[in-house]
Design an enzyme around this catalytic site. Structure first.
Site, PDB file in Angstrom:
ATOM      1  N   ASP A  11     -94.449  15.505 -97.432  1.00 10.69           N
ATOM      2  CA  ASP A  11     -95.040  16.845 -97.409  1.00 10.69           C
ATOM      3  C   ASP A  11     -96.504  16.678 -97.780  1.00 10.69           C
ATOM      4  OD1 ASP A  11     -92.739  18.357 -96.780  1.00 10.69           O
ATOM      5  OD2 ASP A  11     -92.057  18.231 -98.849  1.00 10.69           O
ATOM      6  N   ASP A 130     -86.507  26.704 -92.262  1.00 17.63           N
ATOM      7  CA  ASP A 130     -86.441  26.898 -93.712  1.00 17.63           C
ATOM      8  C   ASP A 130     -85.553  28.114 -93.941  1.00 17.63           C
ATOM      9  OD1 ASP A 130     -88.266  24.820 -94.092  1.00 17.63           O
ATOM     10  OD2 ASP A 130     -89.983  26.175 -93.916  1.00 17.63           O
TER      11      ASP A 130
END
Length: 253
Positions: A11, A130
């Site tokens: 990330d 998500d």
């Protein structure tokens, strides 16, 4: 039978690898080029790079950084963040990505999945979802790095995206992200058993046993994790050895 895959995730924020819990409280986890090279050397099956603030900051993915990482690895490389057009994908593939991951832009414009699949092949298009389980027991889709709730159910959106040409689903449970308490087995199993494409489980991996659970109980095709690898809590060769000992079909290191 296809081998199960172990996938470290980078990330990226401001050019550095970061990791948080439930999508907040980010902390620095190291240099992405060094980490990518280490994971490839350790036997990771793939590497995922997510530029987590590109969409919110309304900018393109960090192409130069993608290029630098690509030069240090010899495993499949998926890149996501800020991708909203065929041109964006072309630029990333030219800089060393093998697959791309789309999330918010695809939800807002589902035809983007069809365009990318037609141009580059469905095997190149990973849909990242998500999702968060709400009080009503349903899993809903969130956008903009987990900041924006939608009324769309995770299962419905995943099915629509696959129909449009998504070749793989990267499923991140926001409830489990960074908790190291185990993957979201229920929603992962639902997608893995109802969709004709591979499902990558993400969010919650904390022990080697959690990987056994997500492969055996949830039937995930791959498991993605970040902090346990970044902070040297579990080494990929050790994890693969453990999974082989549990008779899980995994590529040896």
């Amino acid at each position: 039978m296809l081998c199960k895959r172990i996938i470290p995730c980078l990330d990226i924020k401001d050019g550095r690898t970061v990791k948080g819990t439930n999508f907040v409280n980010l902390r620095d986890a190291g240099d992405p080029v060094e980490l990518g090279a280490l994971y490839a050397q350790q036997g990771a099956d793939e590497l995922v790079f997510l530029d987590i603030t590109a969409t919110v900051e309304k900018r393109k993915t960090l192409r130069e950084l993608v290029n630098r990482i690509a030069h240090h690895i010899n495993i499949p490389f998926t890149v996501g963040g800020g991708i909203s057009s065929v041109d964006d994908v072309s630029a990333l593939l030219q800089n060393g990505a093998d697959k791309i991951s789309v999330n918010t832009a695809a939800f807002k414009n589902p035809q983007l999945i069809q365009e990318l699949s037609k141009e580059f092949g469905s095997q190149c298009v990973v849909l990242a979802i998500d999702t968060r389980k709400e009080e009503d027991g349903e899993w809903y889709v969130y956008l903009n790095g987990g900041r924006t709730k939608t009324e769309a159910r995770c299962v419905d959106w995943a099915k629509q995206a696959v129909d449009l040409g998504a070749g793989e689903i990267l499923l991140t449970s926001m409830n489990h992200d960074g908790t190291k308490a185990g993957f979201a087995l229920d929603i992962t199993r639902t997608l893995a058993t109802q969709l004709p494409v591979p499902v990558i489980a993400s969010g919650g991996g904390g022990t080697m046993e959690h990987f056994v659970d997500v492969f055996e109980q949830a039937q995930a095709d791959a498991a993605l994790a970040a902090s346990i690898f970044h902070f040297k809590e579990i080494a990929i060769p050790d994890l693969k050895g453990y999974l082989q000992g549990k008779n899980i079909n995994i590529r040896p290191v």
